[in-house]
Write a protein that holds these residues in place. Structure first.
Motif, PDB file in Angstrom:
ATOM      1  N   PHE A 726      39.429  32.959  35.967  1.00  0.00           N
ATOM      2  CA  PHE A 726      40.626  32.325  36.505  1.00  0.00           C
ATOM      3  C   PHE A 726      40.349  31.639  37.838  1.00  0.00           C
ATOM      4  O   PHE A 726      40.936  30.597  38.145  1.00  0.00           O
ATOM      5  CB  PHE A 726      41.767  33.324  36.659  1.00  0.00           C
ATOM      6  N   ASP A 727      39.446  32.195  38.625  1.00  0.00           N
ATOM      7  CA  ASP A 727      39.116  31.531  39.885  1.00  0.00           C
ATOM      8  C   ASP A 727      38.481  30.164  39.626  1.00  0.00           C
ATOM      9  O   ASP A 727      38.629  29.254  40.442  1.00  0.00           O
ATOM     10  CB  ASP A 727      38.180  32.399  40.728  1.00  0.00           C
ATOM     11  N   MET A 728      37.793  29.998  38.489  1.00  0.00           N
ATOM     12  CA  MET A 728      37.285  28.675  38.116  1.00  0.00           C
ATOM     13  C   MET A 728      38.442  27.692  37.945  1.00  0.00           C
ATOM     14  O   MET A 728      38.341  26.519  38.309  1.00  0.00           O
ATOM     15  CB  MET A 728      36.474  28.744  36.827  1.00  0.00           C
ATOM     16  N   VAL A 768      46.751  36.609  43.644  1.00  0.00           N
ATOM     17  CA  VAL A 768      45.641  36.573  42.679  1.00  0.00           C
ATOM     18  C   VAL A 768      44.310  36.463  43.401  1.00  0.00           C
ATOM     19  O   VAL A 768      43.344  37.176  43.071  1.00  0.00           O
ATOM     20  CB  VAL A 768      45.826  35.404  41.686  1.00  0.00           C
ATOM     21  N   ARG A 769      44.236  35.583  44.381  1.00  0.00           N
ATOM     22  CA  ARG A 769      42.969  35.409  45.102  1.00  0.00           C
ATOM     23  C   ARG A 769      42.577  36.711  45.815  1.00  0.00           C
ATOM     24  O   ARG A 769      41.411  37.088  45.838  1.00  0.00           O
ATOM     25  CB  ARG A 769      43.093  34.259  46.099  1.00  0.00           C
ATOM     26  N   GLY A 770      43.564  37.375  46.401  1.00  0.00           N
ATOM     27  CA  GLY A 770      43.268  38.645  47.063  1.00  0.00           C
ATOM     28  C   GLY A 770      42.748  39.672  46.071  1.00  0.00           C
ATOM     29  O   GLY A 770      41.803  40.421  46.374  1.00  0.00           O
ATOM     30  N   PHE A 771      43.336  39.725  44.884  1.00  0.00           N
ATOM     31  CA  PHE A 771      42.883  40.669  43.864  1.00  0.00           C
ATOM     32  C   PHE A 771      41.450  40.340  43.442  1.00  0.00           C
ATOM     33  O   PHE A 771      40.605  41.244  43.323  1.00  0.00           O
ATOM     34  CB  PHE A 771      43.825  40.616  42.656  1.00  0.00           C
ATOM     35  N   LYS A 777      37.199  40.792  39.759  1.00  0.00           N
ATOM     36  CA  LYS A 777      37.620  40.414  38.410  1.00  0.00           C
ATOM     37  C   LYS A 777      39.017  39.822  38.498  1.00  0.00           C
ATOM     38  O   LYS A 777      39.680  39.870  39.537  1.00  0.00           O
ATOM     39  CB  LYS A 777      37.610  41.627  37.484  1.00  0.00           C
ATOM     40  N   ASP A 778      39.462  39.237  37.376  1.00  0.00           N
ATOM     41  CA  ASP A 778      40.817  38.708  37.317  1.00  0.00           C
ATOM     42  C   ASP A 778      41.811  39.832  37.077  1.00  0.00           C
ATOM     43  O   ASP A 778      41.477  40.865  36.471  1.00  0.00           O
ATOM     44  CB  ASP A 778      40.934  37.687  36.172  1.00  0.00           C
ATOM     45  N   PRO A 779      43.068  39.656  37.504  1.00  0.00           N
ATOM     46  CA  PRO A 779      44.101  40.637  37.157  1.00  0.00           C
ATOM     47  C   PRO A 779      44.188  40.812  35.641  1.00  0.00           C
ATOM     48  O   PRO A 779      43.962  39.871  34.877  1.00  0.00           O
ATOM     49  CB  PRO A 779      45.385  40.012  37.716  1.00  0.00           C
ATOM     50  N   ASP A 780      44.516  41.989  35.208  1.00  0.00           N
ATOM     51  CA  ASP A 780      44.473  42.309  33.785  1.00  0.00           C
ATOM     52  C   ASP A 780      45.445  41.483  32.952  1.00  0.00           C
ATOM     53  O   ASP A 780      45.239  41.298  31.752  1.00  0.00           O
ATOM     54  CB  ASP A 780      44.772  43.801  33.571  1.00  0.00           C
ATOM     55  N   ASP A 781      46.516  40.980  33.566  1.00  0.00           N
ATOM     56  CA  ASP A 781      47.531  40.269  32.785  1.00  0.00           C
ATOM     57  C   ASP A 781      47.340  38.749  32.775  1.00  0.00           C
ATOM     58  O   ASP A 781      48.191  38.022  32.258  1.00  0.00           O
ATOM     59  CB  ASP A 781      48.928  40.586  33.315  1.00  0.00           C
ATOM     60  N   MET A 782      46.244  38.257  33.318  1.00  0.00           N
ATOM     61  CA  MET A 782      46.084  36.806  33.459  1.00  0.00           C
ATOM     62  C   MET A 782      46.007  36.087  32.123  1.00  0.00           C
ATOM     63  O   MET A 782      46.316  34.901  32.022  1.00  0.00           O
ATOM     64  CB  MET A 782      44.836  36.471  34.288  1.00  0.00           C
TER      65      MET A 782
END
Length: 789
Positions: A726-728, A768-771, A777-782
């Motif tokens: 998701f950061d991509m 999201v960025r903080g997580f 990793k990405d948040p589980d619900d992304m």
């Protein structure tokens, strides 16, 4: 120190320090085998006539049979062409036709690697009557046909200076060096009776694609496929420099190619070159048949040593020896035009006259027809001559079609496009066991297409576990080999697939372009039939290459295909597994295109049922009502969000979900485009949307955002590293938050809760960025599928 001029013609290679025993132990030595005098005389007559034609094509615009003294007015105003390689090509061409004449059961294609040696090929094609067959009334075996061939070469309306689809017998675009050898091997796969002789120039042999293609014998099963006779033509020079192979002595060359798996025969005695070369071709054909017979009788030779010939002849052989104090024959000065001032200077004109007169063309062509002495070496059946083999111009077989709907998956689930497609291709391979292959750079399992291997195997003859099993998959860590094999396989009638990591398909950018140019010209040549499309599957896309990092992020191959002519280019970005299946099925049945299909190997949302996917792909784009704000008849949305590509479409859908929650008054339309070419102007592409259809999708004046997989509009920005998926999306400005932010800015008036909504978006981005930074990793619900009430 200034450059030095080489003072002697045909300078020998410096002696190597390898032991002399190499030649004794490894090289092939054949006993002398004199040719029948009539055949020898006919070979020499054919060679003289063809060399005359090749040279005169470069220079003459009139007086083509030298019926009058040569004058400056007889010389073309622009002298274009490559003479230096022509005599060697003519030599080989003459001998291959004799080989065909003497072996009535032999089927052969000739692939010419030095593609700028077109004058040699065209001269031989005229002499054997192939130009007359395919260009009746233009290049007949008459004085008029002779004149047309000579005077139209390399001028508007005539043949170009390199071999291309207009050249009978050609299955290789000669505009760029390096691909001939690999294409020759691709052509013989699944053609057990076919032999392809390929000449590889010693300059061409320096290229990367050629260097790796020598290993193609390791992927050739003699039980199921034909064979290649490689001829390494060593004439010592490139355009202005010596070649690597020209500076290697026989010991070095024999040692190198013996290690590759070849038996090497060196032909270099110019006094007996015809006897040696014909004897060498007879030997090569005999060795091939021994290897094939053993394999087909169930006693295959392990690691057979396939035959090859190294042919040493002078650069520009039979041309001028020296002009204006410069060595011509046997030097780089003969590479292109040996007498560049023949139209201006009396001295060079005189040299040209002596050169052309030395061939005594009047003895060889009478009343515009080659004499019987010239044609005696030709096969009597015209269709067996090198320029008229049907495999080279009308070989398309087509596939037995498989119903893709049997492999579709349930709408609303998460599925990998590649996993699902692999099962479909497994069935396609089973239904078409000898007319489709997959060429992959060792990424099949990584790209999750491994279901193909449920009923077939890899085909690698030097591996004891995958040899001799009829495998349909060739994996080699050379994109050049995969492309070249695909080209040869397709141009001789079959169908091929080339899956690869997206970021590395660019390695074959120019190969793809050269091939597509060949196909474009082939479509304009009335005697050439259809070809299966070439099919690229791009996976491991930039959007999910966050783990490998920046080096694996590059969608630029899309642009390379888009730059092709509209009648050739097709780019598809199916949004889910069912659409991907439909698209692959369509591409496998298409003809004459360059198809690029881009998808994801990771499980992603399935939005459409089989029926919906079929209709969506047929239309190329559609409004996704399930993700769009319900509207009254004739009511238009405030903004249009367009997804083109799997991951970026997911973000568009998630943006629509987010906007439904935080800005419910905003009227959003979601559109998906699966066929990229529909967005071209109507005048430029047959798939383009009509004006009415375009407005139906995108409105007349509402703001439209294209969230695009590629590098234009909103897409890849050359931003990435080793991070999370998701950061991509965030780094490249294509995340749901970026799409939603744009929609709010464009579609919500200031004062209508706009700043509050934008603030909520920024808050969520920060969370999201903080997580990601804290958890790695990405948040589980992304990647939960969007839900719309």
């Amino acid at each position: 120190m200034p450059r030095s001029e080489i003072p002697i013609p045909n300078p020998p290679a410096l002696p190597s320090s390898l032991p002399d025993s190499i030649l004794h132990d490894l090289s092939v030595t054949l006993p002398p085998k004199p040719l029948p005098p009539t055949d020898l005389a006919s070979l020499k007559a054919f060679q003289r006539a063809a060399n005359y034609l090749a040279a005169s094509m470069i220079f003459l615009r009139s007086n083509t049979l030298l019926q009058n003294p040569l004058s400056h007015n007889d010389i073309k105003p622009r002298l274009l062409g490559h003479w230096g390689t022509c005599p060697g090509l003519v030599l080989v061409y003459s001998h291959l036709n004799l080989l065909l004449r003497n072996n009535p059961d032999l089927e052969m294609i000739f692939v010419i690697g030095p593609g700028h040696g077109a004058p040699a090929a065209l001269a031989a094609l005229w002499l054997e009557g192939s130009l007359e067959r395919f260009y009746p009334g233009e290049y007949d075996l008459t004085e008029s046909g002779f004149h047309n061939l000579v005077t139209r070469f390399s001028v508007p309306g005539g043949f170009p200076s390199h071999i291309n689809a207009e050249t009978p017998g050609a299955i290789h675009e000669g505009g760029e060096l390096g691909y001939a050898l690999g294409a020759a091997f691709g052509a013989v796969m699944d053609k057990p009776d076919l032999v392809v002789t390929v000449v590889v120039g010693d300059g061409e042999a320096e290229t990367g694609p050629t260097a790796t293609a020598w290993h193609a014998i390791k992927f050739l099963d003699p039980k199921e496929s034909g064979a290649v006779i490689p001829i390494l033509h060593v004439n010592g020079f490139k355009i202005s420099e010596r070649t690597i192979f020209g500076c290697m002595d026989d010991k070095e060359i024999v040692a190198l190619f013996s290690g590759y798996g070849y038996q090497v025969l060196v032909v270099e005695d110019l006094e007996r070159v015809d006897e040696e070369l014909q004897g060498g071709l007879d030997w090569a054909l005999g060795e091939i048949r021994k290897i094939q017979k053993a394999a087909r009788e169930g006693r295959a030779v392990i690691k057979p040593r396939w035959p090859m010939i190294v042919l040493r002849t002078p650069k520009g052989w039979t041309g001028p020896k020296e002009v204006d104090g410069k060595i011509i024959e046997g030097s780089f000065h003969s590479h292109q035009v040996p007498l560049p001032k023949a139209g201006e200077e009396d001295g060079q004109l005189g040299e040209l006259g002596k050169w052309l007169e030395s061939y005594r063309i009047g003895e060889l062509v009478k009343d515009g027809r080659p004499t019987e002495e010239v044609t005696r070496i030709l096969p009597r059946e015209r269709e067996r001559r090198l320029g008229q083999n049907r495999l080279t111009y009308d070989a398309y077989e087509g596939l037995k079609r498989v119903d893709w709907r049997e492999f579709t998956v349930e709408k609303g689930t998460d599925q990998s496009c590649m996993k699902v497609t692999g099962k479909f291709l497994d069935r396609v391979f089973r239904e078409n066991p000898k007319s489709i292959r997959l060429f992959s750079p060792d990424e099949l399992e990584s790209n999750k297409l491994d279901a193909i291997l449920d009923h077939t195997q890899r085909n690698f003859q030097w591996d004891e576990y995958s040899r001799g099993n009829g495998g349909r998959v060739i994996e080699v860590l050379s994109e050049h080999d995969c492309q070249a094999f695909m080209q040869g396989y397709t141009l001789t009638g079959r169908t091929a697939i080339f899956p690869s990591y997206e970021s590395f398909l660019g390695i074959v950018h120019t190969m793809m372009v050269q091939y597509s140019k060949f196909v474009k010209i082939a479509r304009e040549v009335p005697w050439r039939g259809d070809l299966a499309s070439i099919n690229y599957i791009e996976t491991s896309t930039w959007a999910r290459q966050e783990h490998n990092g920046f080096s694996h992020q590059n969608p630029s191959f899309i642009g390379a295909v888009l730059n092709l002519k509209a009648e050739a280019a097709r780019v598809y970005l199916p949004p889910d597994a069912n659409c991907f299946l439909s698209t692959v099925h369509h591409c496998l049945g298409s003809r004459n295109y360059t198809n690029l299909i881009i998808g994801s190997k990771q499980p992603t949302a399935v939005y459409l049922s089989a029926e919906e996917a079929a209709e969506h792909c047929r239309r190329g784009a559609s409004i996704w009502q399930f993700a769009s704000t319900p509207l009254e008849p004739n009511e238009e949305p405030d903004v249009v969000l367009v997804g083109i590509g799997v991951e970026v479409t997911f973000e568009v859908v998630k943006a629509a979900e987010l906007l439904r929650e935080i800005c419910p008054a905003l009227k959003v339309r979601v559109v998906n485009v699966t066929d990229l070419m529909i967005l071209a102007p109507v005048s430029r592409h047959p798939h383009a949307l009509s004006k009415e259809r375009f407005l139906e999708l995108f409105t007349r004046e509402r703001p439209v955002l294209f969230n695009y997989h590629g590098m234009r509009v909103e897409g890849y920005r050359e931003e990435g590293t080793t991070t999370t998926p998701f950061d991509m999306m965030l780094l490249n400005g294509v995340s749901r938050f970026d799409v939603a932010r744009w929609a709010v800015v464009e579609g919500v008036r200031e004062g209508d809760n706009r700043e509050e909504v934008l603030g909520e978006i920024e808050k969520r981005v920060g969370e999201v960025r903080g997580f990601v930074e804290g958890e790695g990793k990405d948040p589980d619900d992304m990647y939960e599928v969007a839900k719309f009430e």
